[in-house]
Design an enzyme around this catalytic site. Structure first.
Site, PDB file in Angstrom:
ATOM      1  N   CYS A  48     -20.041  18.507  14.430  1.00  0.00           N
ATOM      2  CA  CYS A  48     -20.405  18.093  13.071  1.00  0.00           C
ATOM      3  C   CYS A  48     -21.111  19.218  12.323  1.00  0.00           C
ATOM      4  O   CYS A  48     -21.106  19.237  11.103  1.00  0.00           O
ATOM      5  CB  CYS A  48     -21.278  16.851  13.130  1.00  0.00           C
ATOM      6  SG  CYS A  48     -22.667  17.059  14.244  1.00  0.00           S
ATOM      7  N   GLU A  50     -25.864   9.447  11.599  1.00  0.00           N
ATOM      8  CA  GLU A  50     -25.606  10.882  11.806  1.00  0.00           C
ATOM      9  C   GLU A  50     -24.121  11.078  11.544  1.00  0.00           C
ATOM     10  O   GLU A  50     -23.293  10.722  12.377  1.00  0.00           O
ATOM     11  CB  GLU A  50     -25.952  11.287  13.244  1.00  0.00           C
ATOM     12  CG  GLU A  50     -27.424  11.157  13.600  1.00  0.00           C
ATOM     13  CD  GLU A  50     -28.266  12.290  13.036  1.00  0.00           C
ATOM     14  OE1 GLU A  50     -27.712  13.278  12.533  1.00  0.00           O
ATOM     15  OE2 GLU A  50     -29.497  12.163  13.081  1.00  0.00           O
ATOM     16  N   LEU A  51     -23.780  11.632  10.372  1.00  0.00           N
ATOM     17  CA  LEU A  51     -22.379  11.592   9.934  1.00  0.00           C
ATOM     18  C   LEU A  51     -21.741  12.981   9.848  1.00  0.00           C
ATOM     19  O   LEU A  51     -22.228  13.925  10.448  1.00  0.00           O
ATOM     20  CB  LEU A  51     -22.318  10.840   8.597  1.00  0.00           C
ATOM     21  CG  LEU A  51     -23.011   9.464   8.617  1.00  0.00           C
ATOM     22  CD1 LEU A  51     -22.978   8.798   7.252  1.00  0.00           C
ATOM     23  CD2 LEU A  51     -22.408   8.541   9.669  1.00  0.00           C
ATOM     24  N   LYS A 110     -22.275   1.633  22.516  1.00  0.00           N
ATOM     25  CA  LYS A 110     -20.809   1.581  22.486  1.00  0.00           C
ATOM     26  C   LYS A 110     -20.294   2.995  22.258  1.00  0.00           C
ATOM     27  O   LYS A 110     -20.386   3.542  21.157  1.00  0.00           O
ATOM     28  CB  LYS A 110     -20.323   0.645  21.377  1.00  0.00           C
ATOM     29  CG  LYS A 110     -18.813   0.510  21.335  1.00  0.00           C
ATOM     30  CD  LYS A 110     -18.293   1.152  20.055  1.00  0.00           C
ATOM     31  CE  LYS A 110     -16.801   1.271  20.023  1.00  0.00           C
ATOM     32  NZ  LYS A 110     -16.287   2.463  20.716  1.00  0.00           N
ATOM     33  N   PRO A 111     -19.750   3.643  23.290  1.00  0.00           N
ATOM     34  CA  PRO A 111     -19.238   5.011  23.125  1.00  0.00           C
ATOM     35  C   PRO A 111     -17.851   5.009  22.498  1.00  0.00           C
ATOM     36  O   PRO A 111     -17.211   3.954  22.384  1.00  0.00           O
ATOM     37  CB  PRO A 111     -19.165   5.517  24.561  1.00  0.00           C
ATOM     38  CG  PRO A 111     -18.872   4.277  25.366  1.00  0.00           C
ATOM     39  CD  PRO A 111     -19.576   3.136  24.661  1.00  0.00           C
ATOM     40  N   GLY A 155     -21.011   9.513  13.881  1.00  0.00           N
ATOM     41  CA  GLY A 155     -19.564   9.535  13.731  1.00  0.00           C
ATOM     42  C   GLY A 155     -19.199   9.957  12.320  1.00  0.00           C
ATOM     43  O   GLY A 155     -19.977  10.631  11.636  1.00  0.00           O
ATOM     44  N   SER A 198     -13.901   5.322  22.293  1.00  0.00           N
ATOM     45  CA  SER A 198     -12.922   4.841  23.281  1.00  0.00           C
ATOM     46  C   SER A 198     -12.263   5.994  24.035  1.00  0.00           C
ATOM     47  O   SER A 198     -11.783   5.811  25.153  1.00  0.00           O
ATOM     48  CB  SER A 198     -11.861   3.988  22.587  1.00  0.00           C
ATOM     49  OG  SER A 198     -12.482   2.847  22.039  1.00  0.00           O
ATOM     50  N   TRP A 231     -16.799  10.943  20.233  1.00  0.00           N
ATOM     51  CA  TRP A 231     -16.234  11.542  21.440  1.00  0.00           C
ATOM     52  C   TRP A 231     -16.576  13.024  21.579  1.00  0.00           C
ATOM     53  O   TRP A 231     -16.382  13.603  22.642  1.00  0.00           O
ATOM     54  CB  TRP A 231     -14.702  11.398  21.429  1.00  0.00           C
ATOM     55  CG  TRP A 231     -14.089  11.859  20.130  1.00  0.00           C
ATOM     56  CD1 TRP A 231     -13.770  11.059  19.063  1.00  0.00           C
ATOM     57  CD2 TRP A 231     -13.797  13.202  19.722  1.00  0.00           C
ATOM     58  NE1 TRP A 231     -13.297  11.826  18.025  1.00  0.00           N
ATOM     59  CE2 TRP A 231     -13.298  13.144  18.397  1.00  0.00           C
ATOM     60  CE3 TRP A 231     -13.900  14.454  20.348  1.00  0.00           C
ATOM     61  CZ2 TRP A 231     -12.913  14.289  17.684  1.00  0.00           C
ATOM     62  CZ3 TRP A 231     -13.521  15.586  19.632  1.00  0.00           C
ATOM     63  CH2 TRP A 231     -13.036  15.492  18.326  1.00  0.00           C
ATOM     64  N   GLU A 274     -13.866  17.921   5.904  1.00  0.00           N
ATOM     65  CA  GLU A 274     -14.350  18.386   7.203  1.00  0.00           C
ATOM     66  C   GLU A 274     -13.114  18.748   8.042  1.00  0.00           C
ATOM     67  O   GLU A 274     -12.206  17.927   8.183  1.00  0.00           O
ATOM     68  CB  GLU A 274     -15.139  17.250   7.871  1.00  0.00           C
ATOM     69  CG  GLU A 274     -15.789  17.637   9.172  1.00  0.00           C
ATOM     70  CD  GLU A 274     -16.565  16.465   9.812  1.00  0.00           C
ATOM     71  OE1 GLU A 274     -16.128  15.303   9.678  1.00  0.00           O
ATOM     72  OE2 GLU A 274     -17.591  16.738  10.439  1.00  0.00           O
TER      73      GLU A 274
END
Ligand code: NAP
Length: 479
Positions: A283, A249-250, A174-175, A227, A177, A150, A380
């Site tokens: 991130c 991509e974390l 799938k974006p 995510g 929610s 998001w 994080e």
């Protein structure tokens, strides 16, 4: 550009099979701004079928044709920049100026990959046998499933979709929610740009079901995810069981190192961008600010003054520079990290808690005397807390910087050329900013090492994640 409340499959808009929906709220006001379908496995299989059917035709289009469609997507996004930015700010909360910037950033990926589409070069290899020839070709991997977060509802899709389309792949997206509308807007953009049905499909709904179908459906060949590291690991394990290609991509835990010899004003400017852009929800955010003892006090004073100029509020107001956090869980995480830091001896120099505006607004916060025992050193943060750690030597700074399981972005400020090179080589990160607090651009590879991910997005390298290498040996040529 209007907000779409249906999902997009094969260039058609439709509801979930059972009509189920999920509500979407504006984090600045707490008000519902619409609903999006709550799809599951069945609709995902339909979308994968559509992408599978479209694949053969799409891979056979001339690179030039794909490039033209991508360029039209770029142009359509720029024509609709303001309405797209408004959708983005309303669902996600970032200041409208940042949302305008994100839409332009997204558009640049379509332009970049329009150009790269025509440069998918192969190779020939000198044959070890007489009369035979070895040819290396690059082929699109096939149907790709994309799952996105998001915090950058538009550009995290653009980086994947543009590269996928350029390579000749088709995609099911799938974006998150919390932010479905910026994603669904790509449906209208794709139609306007002339994308054939099935090349772009966008599904909202239950993550575990959609991801489960993506992992297990044999027609889908690759999963690309942006995510958290936690979900990324689960997804990679599930995808691995079905031997899908993956790109991950974390999360990150970026060090931002300021040396005694740094240009302190430039370091403060860089820290403000690296820490407080998107209310600290990026991130590549500076998570740990490491400052050498000789400039610790002066840097802290100047950073405090800069933080004092931030203007917290609803991102739709033109003068706001800090929007709300995304949800209650994010606010609770800030409170827990601050409480833990105070328990371990940190001091609050600015902010420190919820903002007077209430709701999901949080004060930009500056902590000093931070130390490695604190959660804020290893977790994080993903919010507007800047903790400052003190170090004495370069070696100590490098050790502290690398003392994390993450490896996405790192930053260092120094005017010593040798030190700058050493830092760029010794920091165990996929991206390093030397005297720069913002490294993202479509022309350079974005990606992490260690537990921050696998693969790269953007740049000439970004296409490789969507291409298979094929080796053909030609014999019987009577040469
Ligand atoms: P998240 O909780 O991991 O969610 C990301 C996406 O995964 C969402 O679409 C989410 O769907 C979906 N998801 C949730 N559970 C899932 C499951 N069991 N299987 C498959 N997918 C699932 O992350 P987030 O909170 O949205 O985003 C913040 C994280 O993203 C941070 O860690 C940040 O560092 C990272 N990030 C990394 C990059 C990068 O390029 N390296 C860029 C931006 C953000 P729902 O919304 O429906 O739950």
């Amino acid at each position: 550009m209007r907000k779409r409340h249906q999902v997009f499959i094969a260039n058609q808009w439709r509801d979930a099979d059972d009509g189920a929906v999920m509500e979407v709220t504006n984090p600045a006001t707490g008000k519902t701004i619409g609903t999006a379908p709550r799809c599951g496995r069945a609709e995902t299989a339909i979308a994968i079928d559509a992408a599978f059917e479209a694949f053969e035709g799409w891979r056979d289009t001339l690179a030039d044709e794909r490039a033209a469609i991508l360029m039209r997507l770029h142009d359509a996004m720029m024509d609709q920049q303001r309405p797209l930015a408004e959708i983005l700010t309303e669902e996600m909360g970032k200041p409208i100026a940042e949302a305008m910037g994100e839409v332009a950033f997204s558009a640049r990926f379509f332009k970049w990959f329009a150009e790269e589409a025509r440069r998918v070069y192969g190779d020939t290899i000198p044959s070890p046998w007489p009369g035979k020839r070895i040819i290396i070709a690059k082929e699109p991997v096939g149907v790709v499933g994309a799952i996105t977060p998001w915090n950058f509802p538009s550009s995290m899709i653009a980086r994947k979709l543009a590269a996928s389309m350029a390579a000749g792949c088709t995609m099911v997206i799938k974006p998150a929610s919390q932010t479905p509308f910026s994603a669904l807007a790509y449906g209208d953009l794709a139609v306007d740009a002339g994308a054939p049905p099935g090349v772009v499909n966008i599904l909202t709904g239950t993550a575990s079901e959609i991801a489960g179908e993506m992992c297990e459906n044999p027609k889908l060949r690759k999963i690309t995810f942006t995510g958290s590291t936690q979900i990324g690991k689960q997804l990679a394990a599930h995808a691995g069981a079905h031997m899908k290609r993956i790109s991950m991509e974390l999360g990150g835990n970026a060090p931002f190192i300021v040396f005694d010899d740094a240009d302190i004003d430039a370091a403060v400017d860089g820290a403000m961008i690296a820490k407080f852009r998107n209310s600290g929800q990026t991130c590549v955010c500076a998570n740990r600010i490491l400052v050498q003892s000789g400039v610790y006090d002066v840097f802290t004073e100047k950073l405090k003054a800069a933080i004092g100029k931030l203007n917290v509020g609803d991102g739709m107001a033109p003068d706001v520079t800090q929007g709300p956090l995304i949800d209650e869980a994010a606010v609770a995480k800030m409170e827990s990290q601050i409480a833990d830091a105070l328990e371990h001896g940190a001091r609050i120099v600015a902010g420190g808690g919820s903002h007077a505006l209430g709701g999901l607004f949080f004060q930009p916060t500056l902590l000093v005397d931070a130390s490695a025992e604190m959660k804020i050193f290893s977790e994080e943060t993903f919010g507007p807390i800047a903790p400052i750690f003190k170090f004495d030597t370069e070696e100590e700074a490098i050790d502290m910087a690398n003392d994390t399981e993450y490896g996405l972005a790192g930053y260092a400020y120094t005017t010593n050329l040798g030190r700058a090179w050493r830092l760029s080589e010794k920091l165990q990160y996929g991206m390093v900013g030397i005297n720069e607090g913002l490294v993202s651009t479509e022309v350079a590879p974005f990606g992490g090492v260690k537990q921050s991910g696998i693969g790269n997005e953007g740049s000439k390298y970004g296409l490789n994640d969507y291409l298979n290498i094929k080796y053909s040996l030609f014999g019987g040529l009577n040469l």
